[in-house]
Design an enzyme around this catalytic site. Sequence first.
Site, PDB file in Angstrom:
ATOM      1  N   ARG A  40       4.550  -4.884  -1.750  1.00 44.97           N
ATOM      2  CA  ARG A  40       3.949  -4.421  -0.493  1.00 44.97           C
ATOM      3  C   ARG A  40       2.592  -5.031   0.071  1.00 44.97           C
ATOM      4  O   ARG A  40       1.676  -4.824  -1.015  1.00 44.97           O
ATOM      5  CB  ARG A  40       4.006  -3.027   0.006  1.00 44.97           C
ATOM      6  CG  ARG A  40       5.493  -2.706   0.530  1.00 44.97           C
ATOM      7  CD  ARG A  40       5.504  -1.164   0.504  1.00 44.97           C
ATOM      8  NE  ARG A  40       4.298  -0.516   1.276  1.00 44.97           N
ATOM      9  CZ  ARG A  40       4.426   0.834   1.609  1.00 44.97           C
ATOM     10  NH1 ARG A  40       5.422   1.606   1.254  1.00 44.97           N
ATOM     11  NH2 ARG A  40       3.340   1.471   2.411  1.00 44.97           N
ATOM     12  N   LYS A  90       8.005   9.546  -2.071  1.00 41.59           N
ATOM     13  CA  LYS A  90       8.622   9.960  -0.866  1.00 41.59           C
ATOM     14  C   LYS A  90       9.731   9.065  -0.653  1.00 41.59           C
ATOM     15  O   LYS A  90      10.963   9.655  -0.535  1.00 41.59           O
ATOM     16  CB  LYS A  90       7.876  10.026   0.298  1.00 41.59           C
ATOM     17  CG  LYS A  90       6.805  10.948   0.292  1.00 41.59           C
ATOM     18  CD  LYS A  90       6.024  10.871   1.706  1.00 41.59           C
ATOM     19  CE  LYS A  90       5.462   9.487   2.095  1.00 41.59           C
ATOM     20  NZ  LYS A  90       4.215   9.026   1.380  1.00 41.59           N
ATOM     21  N   ARG A 117       3.510  -0.883  -7.960  1.00 45.64           N
ATOM     22  CA  ARG A 117       4.720  -0.460  -7.255  1.00 45.64           C
ATOM     23  C   ARG A 117       5.407  -1.805  -6.949  1.00 45.64           C
ATOM     24  O   ARG A 117       4.610  -2.768  -6.507  1.00 45.64           O
ATOM     25  CB  ARG A 117       4.586   0.315  -6.260  1.00 45.64           C
ATOM     26  CG  ARG A 117       5.571   0.466  -5.326  1.00 45.64           C
ATOM     27  CD  ARG A 117       5.692   1.949  -4.657  1.00 45.64           C
ATOM     28  NE  ARG A 117       4.584   1.459  -3.531  1.00 45.64           N
ATOM     29  CZ  ARG A 117       4.401   2.595  -2.384  1.00 45.64           C
ATOM     30  NH1 ARG A 117       5.188   3.781  -2.611  1.00 45.64           N
ATOM     31  NH2 ARG A 117       3.649   2.371  -1.421  1.00 45.64           N
TER      32      ARG A 117
HETATM   33  P1  AMP Z   1       4.700   4.247   4.295  1.00 46.73           P
HETATM   34  O1  AMP Z   1       5.860   3.167   3.856  1.00 46.73           O
HETATM   35  O2  AMP Z   1       5.305   5.335   4.824  1.00 46.73           O
HETATM   36  O3  AMP Z   1       3.793   4.097   3.057  1.00 46.73           O
HETATM   37  O4  AMP Z   1       4.005   3.544   5.682  1.00 46.73           O
HETATM   38  C1  AMP Z   1       3.285   2.309   5.659  1.00 46.73           C
HETATM   39  C2  AMP Z   1       2.427   1.958   6.764  1.00 46.73           C
HETATM   40  O5  AMP Z   1       3.192   1.986   7.816  1.00 46.73           O
HETATM   41  C3  AMP Z   1       1.412   3.051   6.707  1.00 46.73           C
HETATM   42  O6  AMP Z   1       0.231   2.958   5.932  1.00 46.73           O
HETATM   43  C4  AMP Z   1       0.757   3.067   8.237  1.00 46.73           C
HETATM   44  O7  AMP Z   1      -0.049   1.805   8.744  1.00 46.73           O
HETATM   45  C5  AMP Z   1       2.360   2.772   8.832  1.00 46.73           C
HETATM   46  N1  AMP Z   1       2.956   4.100   8.956  1.00 46.73           N
HETATM   47  C6  AMP Z   1       4.184   4.473   8.620  1.00 46.73           C
HETATM   48  N2  AMP Z   1       4.522   5.530   9.244  1.00 46.73           N
HETATM   49  C7  AMP Z   1       3.411   6.151   9.988  1.00 46.73           C
HETATM   50  C8  AMP Z   1       3.184   7.116  11.090  1.00 46.73           C
HETATM   51  N3  AMP Z   1       3.980   8.124  11.030  1.00 46.73           N
HETATM   52  N4  AMP Z   1       1.890   7.103  11.663  1.00 46.73           N
HETATM   53  C9  AMP Z   1       1.261   6.076  11.689  1.00 46.73           C
HETATM   54  N5  AMP Z   1       1.428   4.862  10.917  1.00 46.73           N
HETATM   55  C10 AMP Z   1       2.569   4.958  10.051  1.00 46.73           C
END
Ligand code: AMP
Length: 208
Positions: A155, A13, A127
């Site tokens: 990360r 994404k 990653r």
């Molecule tokens: P991502 O970078 O989209 O993989 O998000 C990393 C982490 O941020 C996720 O595993 C969640 O802990 C938190 N996070 C990101 N977006 C959301 C969301 N829409 N709702 C809840 N937690 C989120």
Amino acid sequence: MRIILVGPPGAGKGTQAARLVDSYNIPHISTGDMLRAAVAAKTELGKQADECMSRGDLVPDGLVIAMTVERLGQPDCARGFMLDGFPRTRAQAFALTDALEKAAIVLDAVVLIEVPDDQIVGRIVGRRSDPETGKIYHLSFQPPPPEIVDRLVQRKDDTEDACRARLAKYHAETAPIVDYYAEQGRLKRVDGVGSADEVELRIKAALA
Ligand code: AMP
């Protein structure tokens, strides 16, 4: 263009959003990036989000909804946006529908990037990102130039345990919103297996 990108962790994404926002000239709104910035800046939101994120859990809906609705109200979103990582629960999807209806905004599409579960862990643990450019690499599938390898970072939630927790959350909480958007006739399913160029072409064809 008003687009939502949905998909399991590691589906690509972030990589695809970065490419598409350049083509469509719209802001990239990644809730994960916004939360990581809040954690790094040690804001109140960041302190509340940090522990959930490290475990691979979702940050509570109330916090994420308020943050995202506020961001969508900023002037640069008037011409469109690419939402990456939001909504992730039914409550978030309903809150987004409400906020968009109030602003008389219609979504163009919800793009689901599909990648089989058995490929996810390998994609996530390899990653790395470049803190200087924000570019995302994979140590095997999209190797970085050797001269920047030492500055790449991983990360905190890209470990195998956190990845499995995030994948379980995706199936339990996020997969149901795919049906919600499919019922509205807005869902475009895109095969996320292949090179970033191939997937980008598929997304553009689905949006055309
Ligand atoms: P991502 O970078 O989209 O993989 O998000 C990393 C982490 O941020 C996720 O595993 C969640 O802990 C938190 N996070 C990101 N977006 C959301 C969301 N829409 N709702 C809840 N937690 C989120």
